[in-house]
Design a protein around this motif. Structure first.
Motif, short mmCIF file in Angstrom:
data_model
loop_
_atom_site.label_atom_id
_atom_site.label_comp_id
_atom_site.label_asym_id
_atom_site.label_seq_id
_atom_site.Cartn_x
_atom_site.Cartn_y
_atom_site.Cartn_z
N ARG A 261 0.74 -1.09 0.08
CA ARG A 261 -0.06 0.03 0.10
C ARG A 261 0.97 1.29 0.00
O ARG A 261 0.55 2.32 -0.77
CB ARG A 261 -1.06 0.06 1.28
N ARG A 273 -9.85 -0.63 -1.78
CA ARG A 273 -10.58 -0.63 -0.35
C ARG A 273 -9.41 -0.27 0.44
O ARG A 273 -8.28 -0.92 0.65
CB ARG A 273 -10.98 -2.15 -0.39
N ARG A 274 -9.68 0.54 1.60
CA ARG A 274 -9.05 0.76 2.64
C ARG A 274 -7.83 1.43 2.21
O ARG A 274 -6.75 1.17 3.15
CB ARG A 274 -8.93 -0.25 3.68
N TYR A 276 -5.53 0.11 -0.14
CA TYR A 276 -4.89 -0.90 -0.73
C TYR A 276 -4.93 -0.91 -2.22
O TYR A 276 -6.10 -0.29 -2.70
CB TYR A 276 -5.17 -2.33 -0.18
N HIS A 316 -11.28 -7.77 6.74
CA HIS A 316 -10.30 -6.90 6.27
C HIS A 316 -9.93 -7.38 4.95
O HIS A 316 -9.89 -8.60 4.68
CB HIS A 316 -9.07 -6.79 7.24
#
Length: 460
Positions: A261, A273-274, A276, A316
């Motif tokens: 990331r 997503r998040r 990444y 996650h």
């Protein structure tokens, strides 16, 4: 490789940018040398129309925009491999850090590996004995499988990994040990964690069959991306050229994902997503799918990636995508850990999708499939009874339900729980399972054949 002075346009952190005056390839290795003769390696991580971005392995201290020679090697990252790597320790880019000298070989090996033709793959069959009852009995590890461990911060996944390395063994059909080795990759670990692994392996006298690739938490972030690939390349060499059965343990995949990331952010890529990168799934698959067996080779690669779920969140992105790629999972429970149960394996959400084809008569023991199914079924019933007991109280439960509660306590304390140095044979594991099942009423053992009940449960 020709070196020449090049004008560096920009230096930012561990990144350098220079004009694209060469026919440069993505992922190409770069050698950087300043006017004092200090050399560093780098890797091309981004190519634009008129510029190249290079990630330096290490600090850019001593490098300026005018005193640097840059050489493009024209090939991806490679490491030297030979049979001498067994018992050795390397850093994340395959350089020895144990003071025992370099590894010399006639050829170097691309850390990105050699793609396996799906047609050439052999279906995994035989099991690997870990000596841990909850794994061997209920989610059996099959040779050539990818079986991750889902853990959380503070849970004893490092101890479990060390125990598996120490105890894992493969038996040939004639009962003799086969050629078996371990490749251990640690990414973003603290120095005391790495010391724990080294000392555990040394005291257990297994160091001579372990190859370690260690990327410390204070090492360059780019090494964290190379480390698992270097480890898997070593595993491919030992398995498919030296005909060994190799177990690869990688910890922590979450640290690898965080590094991915960060590098994606440096490349200014659009996050998914998040935060990444959108290619997280394919990147993880490029690691996991290097495990397996080939029809024309006698060796095998079995992979156990360990990942810590942030906030114990199994949804996650890293555990979520890992679950899609791999063939099951071993989930650790914080609730069991707080009960002082080791290893705190949460049995019900854990599974091995290849287990059914590698156990039973001719592999483990004829009663293994039935015992495993009955233990799962009975422990699932325990959860229902515990929920009922919270509502009406344990004293008001029926005799049958009280026996389920007793079974649940013994199952966790005797079957799941075992000492760090306790190496149980598969026979011992199955015998313990039968002892626990004998606690329950015989009419509740609906997953077991009557002949097996008569043979294994005495005085009923």
């Amino acid at each position: 490789m020709k070196k020449e002075y090049l004008q560096l346009d920009r230096i930012e952190g561990a990144l350098i940018e220079l004009s694209n005056t060469h026919n440069v390839g993505y992922g190409e290795v770069v050698e950087i040398e300043n006017n004092n003769g200090n050399k560093k390696l780098g890797r091309v991580i981004k190519i634009e129309e008129d510029s190249v971005i290079v990630q330096v392995f290490g600090s850019t201290t001593g490098i300026s925009t005018k005193n640097t020679k840059v050489g493009f090697k024209g090939k991806p990252f490679e490491i030297s491999l030979s049979k001498d790597i067994l018992g050795r320790t390397f850093n994340g880019i395959g350089k020895p850090i144990d003071g025992m000298g370099e590894i010399y070989s006639r050829e170097s090996y691309n850390v990105n590996g050699r793609p396996i033709n799906p047609v050439a793959r052999e279906y995994p069959r035989n099991y690997i004995q870990t000596g841990i009852s909850s794994i061997d009995g209920l989610m059996t590890l099959i040779r050539g499988q990818k079986l991750p461990i889902f853990s959380g911060n503070g849970l004893p996944h490092n101890e479990l990994a060390a125990q598996i390395v120490r105890q894992a063994k493969i038996k040939a059909k004639d009962g003799r040990d086969t050629r078996f080795g371990i490749v251990f990759a640690a990414m973003g670990v603290k120095h005391d964690e790495a010391h724990f692994f080294r000392e555990t392996f040394r005291k257990s006298h297994v160091l001579d069959r372990v190859v370690m690739y260690i990327n410390y938490a204070d090492d360059p972030i780019m090494e964290r991306i190379i480390a698992p690939r270097a480890a898997l390349t070593a595993a491919e060499y030992l398995a498919f050229e030296q005909n060994m059965h190799i177990l690869v343990i990688m910890t922590d995949i979450t640290s690898y994902g965080e590094a991915l990331r960060e590098i994606s952010s440096l490349r200014e890529e659009v996050p998914s997503r998040r935060g990444y990168p959108g290619y997280l799934y394919s990147d993880l698959a490029s690691l996991y799918e290097r495990a397996g067996m080939l029809k024309d080779k006698s060796g095998s690669i079995t992979l156990i990636p360990i990942l810590t779920m942030p906030n114990d969140d199994i949804t996650h992105p890293i555990p979520d995508l890992t679950g899609y790629i791999t063939e099951g999972q071993i989930v650790l429970s914080r609730e069991l850990y707080q009960k002082n149960i080791y290893p705190p394996v949460n049995v019900l959400p854990s599974l091995s999708r290849l287990m059914k084809d590698g156990i039973g008569e001719g592999f483990t023991r004829e009663d293994h499939p039935d015992v495993s199914n009955q233990l799962f079924s009975s422990y699932s019933k325990v959860q229902e009874v515990r929920s009922l007991a919270q509502i009406i109280g344990e004293d008001d439960l029926s005799d049958k339900d009280k026996r389920y509660l007793e079974f649940g306590r013994k199952f966790e304390e005797v079957f799941v729980n075992q000492d760090f140095n306790d190496d149980r044979d598969i026979e011992d594991t199955l015998n313990i399972g039968w002892e626990l099942l004998s606690i329950l009423p015989i009419e509740e053992l609906d997953r077991l054949d009557s002949k097996l009940i008569e043979k294994h449960i005495k005085n009923r």
